[in-house]
Design a protein around this motif. Structure first.
Motif, mmCIF file in Angstrom:
data_model
loop_
_atom_site.group_PDB
_atom_site.id
_atom_site.type_symbol
_atom_site.label_atom_id
_atom_site.label_comp_id
_atom_site.label_asym_id
_atom_site.label_seq_id
_atom_site.Cartn_x
_atom_site.Cartn_y
_atom_site.Cartn_z
ATOM 1 N N TYR A 145 43.033 35.027 42.035
ATOM 2 C CA TYR A 145 44.239 35.701 41.530
ATOM 3 C C TYR A 145 43.943 36.611 40.345
ATOM 4 O O TYR A 145 44.572 37.662 40.207
ATOM 5 N N PHE A 146 43.017 36.235 39.485
ATOM 6 C CA PHE A 146 42.689 37.087 38.348
ATOM 7 C C PHE A 146 42.032 38.393 38.802
ATOM 8 O O PHE A 146 42.099 39.399 38.092
ATOM 9 N N ARG B 8 39.661 38.209 25.914
ATOM 10 C CA ARG B 8 40.374 37.609 24.787
ATOM 11 C C ARG B 8 41.246 36.467 25.318
ATOM 12 O O ARG B 8 42.095 36.697 26.183
ATOM 13 N N ILE B 9 41.039 35.269 24.797
ATOM 14 C CA ILE B 9 41.820 34.097 25.198
ATOM 15 C C ILE B 9 42.855 33.827 24.106
ATOM 16 O O ILE B 9 42.502 33.626 22.938
ATOM 17 N N LEU C 146 47.339 36.792 33.047
ATOM 18 C CA LEU C 146 46.324 37.783 32.702
ATOM 19 C C LEU C 146 46.969 39.146 32.541
ATOM 20 O O LEU C 146 47.908 39.505 33.278
ATOM 21 N N GLY C 147 46.475 39.921 31.588
ATOM 22 C CA GLY C 147 46.983 41.272 31.379
ATOM 23 C C GLY C 147 45.923 42.161 30.773
ATOM 24 O O GLY C 147 44.827 41.709 30.408
ATOM 25 N N LEU C 148 46.240 43.460 30.629
ATOM 26 C CA LEU C 148 45.334 44.446 30.037
ATOM 27 C C LEU C 148 45.997 45.071 28.816
ATOM 28 O O LEU C 148 47.123 45.571 28.898
ATOM 29 N N VAL D 60 34.773 46.550 34.429
ATOM 30 C CA VAL D 60 35.802 46.026 33.525
ATOM 31 C C VAL D 60 35.218 45.846 32.132
ATOM 32 O O VAL D 60 34.121 45.290 31.969
ATOM 33 N N HIS D 61 35.957 46.317 31.128
ATOM 34 C CA HIS D 61 35.573 46.027 29.745
ATOM 35 C C HIS D 61 36.381 44.819 29.282
ATOM 36 O O HIS D 61 37.598 44.901 29.104
ATOM 37 N N PRO D 62 35.722 43.670 29.070
ATOM 38 C CA PRO D 62 36.459 42.422 28.789
ATOM 39 C C PRO D 62 37.204 42.434 27.468
ATOM 40 O O PRO D 62 38.130 41.640 27.279
ATOM 41 N N GLN D 63 36.843 43.337 26.532
ATOM 42 C CA GLN D 63 37.532 43.363 25.253
ATOM 43 C C GLN D 63 39.015 43.679 25.408
ATOM 44 O O GLN D 63 39.834 43.289 24.584
ATOM 45 N N HIS D 64 39.362 44.366 26.488
ATOM 46 C CA HIS D 64 40.755 44.756 26.702
ATOM 47 C C HIS D 64 41.475 43.839 27.691
ATOM 48 O O HIS D 64 42.620 44.099 28.040
ATOM 49 N N VAL D 65 40.800 42.809 28.169
ATOM 50 C CA VAL D 65 41.403 41.842 29.088
ATOM 51 C C VAL D 65 41.927 40.668 28.267
ATOM 52 O O VAL D 65 41.215 40.109 27.428
ATOM 53 N N VAL D 66 43.169 40.283 28.500
ATOM 54 C CA VAL D 66 43.792 39.172 27.771
ATOM 55 C C VAL D 66 44.179 38.081 28.759
ATOM 56 O O VAL D 66 44.843 38.351 29.765
ATOM 57 N N VAL D 67 43.744 36.871 28.480
ATOM 58 C CA VAL D 67 44.124 35.699 29.275
ATOM 59 C C VAL D 67 44.954 34.791 28.375
ATOM 60 O O VAL D 67 44.477 34.299 27.345
#
Length: 439
Positions: free
Chosen positions: A252-253, A169-170, A421-423, A372-379
């Motif tokens: 870093y990510f 998620r951006i 970046l966060g979760l 990693v499930h990208p739906q829960h990753v926030v950039v």
């Protein structure tokens, strides 16, 4: 056929060369006692320059004729009558990021001076390259890339970076900061009769705090390229900048320890949280096919036990781990994971990057694998891209040696982006550590 703008620039250069040859010939003719051999050589040089211009002019006119014929041959919309206005041909999609490459090349040729860059752009037929830009931005230590150009570059950067290629998620961070509740436990629902109280419905939350971290990098660009104004050079400059930025971002990510000035990577998001015990797993000793498949299943189960659908997750691993799984065979000599050749593992995409090291652990022979499930990753992204140019500065190469841009005839491009970046849900990441799989 070559790009029509490149052909026009070539014709302009040929015209300037012909003018120079004509001036040289006129100067000789005006001299008393000029030698016939010198006059003949000057005349030959002029004739050669004129022939080069005539050739370039023919090429431009031919390209313009082709372009006009395509417009004339455009078909009307189906069902339109003969008297209906002809539809114009669909515009060819402009190659994304090419304007960014042209900006970098022109700024580098101007030594980072925006005013000089505008003049160079005008002379090379790109008068709108720096239109409506703040003339003083360069003096402030950087040139803020226009929003439309910046968005194109970031769009190209996302698939080049392993983390953003997964489709996280951006979100924008206009003020440079964002705090969002992090879901820790689900709502409470239940069944009951008409007169009974409904269960208490609510969420247990933690917090995900993002603050813009400044990522900056330096890209050396050969001045030989800067002297050539062409689409291919613009493309090369653009691609170099994107590739270098993507590598730093992934570094870093993925594995950033997290500081006031740098993001905390996916590998360390779980450290110090209750999810670490269930989602940071150590490789099972042995390394045979059974233990390997068991370890991969344990990672999937770690997500599933936290109500994260592992079917939509992505694998991230080092080249060594990927090559081992690609070549691994069962007892009958068949490939254990044939889908690895198509970039899949257990029906999930695989991303391979050197930013996952293979020299970890006490013995320096271990690696790690992330699920990693990208739906829960926030950039979170803040502002756009800032660039600055210098042909005088020094930089350190990959071996740590100090290099001078001036002595190497290079121009240094510094690019700055700000993000974090966060979760949203910590158990959306599983990590397998101490991986020593190797052929």
């Amino acid at each position: 056929m070559a790009d029509i703008n490149d052909l026009r620039r070539a014709r302009k250069a040929a015209a300037e060369d012909m003018q120079a040859r004509a001036d040289a010939l006129t100067t000789l003719e005006d001299q008393d006692g000029a030698e016939d051999t010198a006059l003949a050589a000057a005349q030959t040089a002029f004739d050669t320059a004129r022939a080069a211009f005539d050739k370039a002019d023919r090429q431009v006119k031919r390209a313009e004729a082709v372009e006009a014929s395509r417009a004339a041959a455009a078909l009307p919309e189906p069902g339109a009558g003969p008297d209906a206005p002809q539809a114009s041909p669909p515009a060819q999609p402009r190659e994304k990021g090419l304007k960014f490459g042209a900006m970098l090349r022109t700024l580098a040729a101007a030594g980072g001076n925006l005013h000089t860059a505008r003049i160079i752009a005008e002379e090379s037929g790109q008068s709108g390259l720096f239109a409506a830009q703040n003339m003083s931005s360069g003096e402030a230590g950087g040139f803020l890339v226009p929003e439309d150009v910046s968005s194109e570059v970031i769009e190209l950067l996302r698939p080049a970076s392993v983390v953003t290629a997964m489709g996280p998620r951006i979100v924008p961070m206009p003020n440079g900061n964002m705090t969002q509740n992090r879901r820790a436990a689900g709502a409470s629902f239940g069944y009951g009769d008409e007169g009974s109280d409904a269960p208490v419905t609510g969420y247990s939350y933690g917090q995900m705090k993002l603050s813009a971290k400044k990522m900056h990098g330096i890209v050396p660009i050969s001045n030989d390229l800067m002297r050539a104004a062409s689409t291919s050079v613009d493309r090369m400059v653009r691609d170099d900048a994107i590739a270098d930025a993507a590598q730093i971002q992934d570094r870093y990510f993925l594995r950033g320890a997290g500081t006031e000035f740098a993001p905390k990577g996916l590998r360390y998001q779980l450290v110090g949280t209750p999810a670490a015990a269930s989602n940071i797993l150590a490789m099972t000793a042995g390394g045979d096919l059974q233990t390997i498949t068991s370890d991969l299943g344990r990672m999937e189960l770690a997500l599933a036990n936290a109500n994260v659908s592992y079917t939509g997750a992505h694998w991230i691993m080092s080249p060594r781990s990927a090559m081992f799984l690609t070549n691994l065979r069962d007892g009958n000599g068949n490939l254990a994971f044939p889908e690895m050749q198509a970039g899949q593992l257990r029906r999930k995409p695989v991303h391979v990057t050197t930013e996952i090291p293979s020299n970890l652990g006490g013995a320096g022979d271990a690696s790690e694998i992330l699920l990693v499930h990208p739906q829960h990753v926030v950039v979170g992204e803040h502002m756009g891209i800032t660039i600055a140019m210098s042909d005088q500065a020094a930089y350190r190469d990959s071996s740590g040696q100090l290099q001078s841009a001036f002595s190497r005839d290079e121009t240094l491009m510094r690019m700055i982006l700000q993000h974090d970046l966060g979760l949203r849900h910590l158990p959306a990441v599983a990590v397998l550590t101490d991986v020593t799989w190797a052929d």
